[in-house]
Structures are given as structure tokens and as C-alpha cells.
Design a protein around this motif. Structure first.
Motif, mmCIF file in Angstrom:
data_model
loop_
_atom_site.group_PDB
_atom_site.id
_atom_site.type_symbol
_atom_site.label_atom_id
_atom_site.label_comp_id
_atom_site.label_asym_id
_atom_site.label_seq_id
_atom_site.Cartn_x
_atom_site.Cartn_y
_atom_site.Cartn_z
ATOM 1 N N GLY A 5 -43.744 32.587 12.940
ATOM 2 C CA GLY A 5 -44.863 31.653 12.930
ATOM 3 C C GLY A 5 -46.039 32.206 13.710
ATOM 4 N N GLY A 6 -47.192 31.658 13.451
ATOM 5 C CA GLY A 6 -48.384 32.054 14.177
ATOM 6 C C GLY A 6 -48.537 31.259 15.459
ATOM 7 N N THR A 7 -49.704 31.346 16.062
ATOM 8 C CA THR A 7 -49.972 30.605 17.288
ATOM 9 C C THR A 7 -49.839 29.103 17.045
ATOM 10 N N GLY A 8 -49.039 28.449 17.890
ATOM 11 C CA GLY A 8 -48.860 27.011 17.756
ATOM 12 C C GLY A 8 -47.929 26.605 16.632
ATOM 13 N N SER A 9 -47.188 27.543 16.081
ATOM 14 C CA SER A 9 -46.251 27.218 15.012
ATOM 15 C C SER A 9 -44.992 28.048 15.192
ATOM 16 N N GLY A 10 -43.951 27.685 14.482
ATOM 17 C CA GLY A 10 -42.706 28.431 14.606
ATOM 18 C C GLY A 10 -41.622 27.826 13.751
ATOM 19 N N PHE A 11 -40.405 28.354 13.918
ATOM 20 C CA PHE A 11 -39.277 27.944 13.101
ATOM 21 C C PHE A 11 -38.089 27.632 13.994
ATOM 22 N N VAL A 12 -37.363 26.558 13.648
ATOM 23 C CA VAL A 12 -36.286 26.071 14.509
ATOM 24 C C VAL A 12 -35.092 25.604 13.674
ATOM 25 N N ILE A 13 -33.972 25.407 14.351
ATOM 26 C CA ILE A 13 -32.752 24.762 13.862
ATOM 27 C C ILE A 13 -32.312 25.323 12.509
ATOM 28 N N PRO A 14 -31.895 26.572 12.472
ATOM 29 C CA PRO A 14 -31.495 27.182 11.203
ATOM 30 C C PRO A 14 -30.058 26.868 10.812
ATOM 31 N N GLY A 15 -29.752 27.097 9.551
ATOM 32 C CA GLY A 15 -28.397 27.087 9.031
ATOM 33 C C GLY A 15 -28.191 28.355 8.225
ATOM 34 N N VAL A 16 -26.938 28.753 8.027
ATOM 35 C CA VAL A 16 -26.675 29.981 7.279
ATOM 36 C C VAL A 16 -25.348 29.864 6.551
ATOM 37 N N ALA A 17 -25.278 30.427 5.346
ATOM 38 C CA ALA A 17 -24.041 30.442 4.569
ATOM 39 C C ALA A 17 -24.021 31.709 3.718
ATOM 40 N N ILE A 27 -30.415 31.192 4.146
ATOM 41 C CA ILE A 27 -30.886 30.761 5.461
ATOM 42 C C ILE A 27 -31.780 29.535 5.285
ATOM 43 N N SER A 28 -31.465 28.462 6.006
ATOM 44 C CA SER A 28 -32.314 27.271 6.025
ATOM 45 C C SER A 28 -32.914 27.126 7.407
ATOM 46 N N TYR A 29 -34.133 26.592 7.481
ATOM 47 C CA TYR A 29 -34.737 26.352 8.789
ATOM 48 C C TYR A 29 -35.917 25.402 8.654
ATOM 49 N N ALA A 30 -36.264 24.785 9.768
ATOM 50 C CA ALA A 30 -37.393 23.855 9.820
ATOM 51 C C ALA A 30 -38.594 24.551 10.445
ATOM 52 N N ALA A 31 -39.770 24.166 9.987
ATOM 53 C CA ALA A 31 -41.009 24.763 10.485
ATOM 54 C C ALA A 31 -41.888 23.699 11.105
ATOM 55 N N TYR A 32 -42.669 24.101 12.068
ATOM 56 C CA TYR A 32 -43.655 23.183 12.627
ATOM 57 C C TYR A 32 -44.968 23.931 12.801
ATOM 58 N N SER A 33 -46.034 23.258 12.491
ATOM 59 C CA SER A 33 -47.386 23.802 12.639
ATOM 60 C C SER A 33 -48.325 22.613 12.474
ATOM 61 N N THR A 34 -49.448 22.805 11.802
ATOM 62 C CA THR A 34 -50.307 21.665 11.513
ATOM 63 C C THR A 34 -49.644 20.738 10.502
#
Length: 213
Positions: A5-17, A27-34
Motif C-alpha cells: 500500500g501507499g502512504t496512509g494505506s495498507g493490507f491486513v488480515i490475510p488468508g491463504v489456501a 491469498i485473501s486480504y483486506a485493504a484500507y485507504s481512502t
């Protein structure tokens, strides 16, 4: 690096199978930003080649994710939590998004939840903590990730609030020789408890599809 992610953003809480049909990881994951959203992509196990990411589920907040594989079809089913409830997404064996839809509005999966495929029933079990009872609820999903049961209370921790007991943080493993899952969870924040969950479903469960992408 899988993603960045860029400034003020990123990726969290992944899953994998791992997908044995294609020898790829999903790979699954949640993102946060604007804008909050979730993302899924594949990784080829033989050389680490990344597939193109699929971004979807845009909302005011996206949280906990997990992913499992239908070992009969090679398709992936991903779970994530949004303000509308627990959601599911289906992908083909190549990691291409096919459909998304609601699992249940009765769980609060902002920090816990999981989805696990059983190869005997060829169905998935989704688990999450209930909004009202603070117990673990389960929903069976068919071979394509569509819910085919109501949200059913699976635990009895006697909880009355998020800080006064209940059952939380479920995880599950499947048997490969029977239509059963073993579910483990924290009861009342004091003991670790497990129980066996069984299904009578066969052949992928009842017909049904997730909503449109």
C-alpha cells in the motif's frame, strides 16, 4: 512482497489456501485507504509468479478474511467481513472472480471468522461470532460458496456481552474421510474448547448461487 500500500494505506488480515488442482496458493486480504475493499490473488507454487489481483467489496470498512479451496473443482471460496455482514466470493481455479454475495448478517467478523471445505460433503463451513449471543455461528455453503443453511448456534459459552463470556475466535480443520469438521474456539476467554460439526450434505450440497459480482 505480495502487495504494497501507499502512504496512509495498507493490507491486513490475510488468508491463504493451496489449490492442488493448479498447484497455486490463493491469498485473501483486506485493504484500507481512502476506500476500504478486499483483494484476492494467486501465487504459483512452483516459481512464485503472482496472478493479477481482483479488488472488490468496496465499502466503509472491510475486515477479517479467509479462503478455502474446493478440491473437486479447483475453485476458491473467500470470506470477508463488511458492515453489511459476512460476505463470500467465488473464484474459478485460475483465480478469476465469478460471484460475490452475502453469507449472513448475524455475525460480527471484524476480528474473527473462517471458511473450510470438506472433500466428502464437498461443502464449505463458515464460522463467525454472533452479534447478539456472542456464540459461534455456523453456515454451510455449497460447492460454489452459496449459503444453504441458516446461521446456526454451535457453541454454548453462556456469554452476555463481548467482555462477559461467550465463544470467540473459531478455527476449523476438516476430515478427509468423513463429512465432519473439528471446531476449536475460546470460551469465556478462559478455556479452549472444541467440538465436532457434521453435515448430511453430499455432492456439493443444495443448488444455489452467490449474487452478481
Amino acid at each position: 512482497t505480495i502487495d504494497s500500500g501507499g502512504t496512509g494505506s495498507g493490507f491486513v488480515i490475510p488468508g491463504v489456501a493451496w489449490n492442488p488442482t493448479t498447484n497455486t496458493f490463493g491469498i485473501s486480504y483486506a485493504a484500507y485507504s481512502t476506500s476500504a475493499y478486499v483483494r484476492f490473488r494467486t501465487i504459483r507454487a512452483s516459481d512464485g509468479t503472482l496472478g493479477s489481483p481482483s479488488s472488490f467489496g468496496f465499502s466503509s470498512g472491510t475486515f477479517n478474511t479467509d479462503v478455502s479451496v474446493n478440491t473437486s473443482t479447483g475453485g476458491f471460496v473467500m470470506y470477508w467481513y463488511s458492515p453489511g455482514g459476512a460476505m463470500a466470493a467465488a473464484f474459478d481455479s485460475g483465480g478469476n472472480l465469478q460471484a460475490t454475495g452475502l453469507i449472513t448478517t448475524q455475525t460480527n467478523g471484524s476480528d474473527n471468522g473462517t471458511v473450510v471445505f470438506n472433500p466428502v460433503s464437498q461443502t464449505f463451513l463458515y464460522l463467525g461470532s454472533a452479534n447478539a449471543s456472542f456464540e459461534v455461528l455456523g453456515v454451510e455453503l455449497n460447492a460454489s460458496g452459496a449459503p444453504i443453511s441458516s446461521a446456526t448456534t454451535l457453541t454454548g459459552g453462556g456469554g452476555t456481552s463481548a467482555t462477559a463470556g461467550g465463544s470467540f475466535y473459531p478455527r476449523a480443520a476438516t476430515r478427509t474421510d468423513a463429512a465432519q469438521w473439528d471446531v476449536v474456539y475460546s470460551r469465556n476467554y478462559v478455556t479452549l474448547t472444541n467440538q465436532i460439526i457434521a453435515t448430511a450434505s453430499t455432492g456439493g450440497g443444495a443448488a444455489g448461487t452467490l449474487g452478481a459480482v
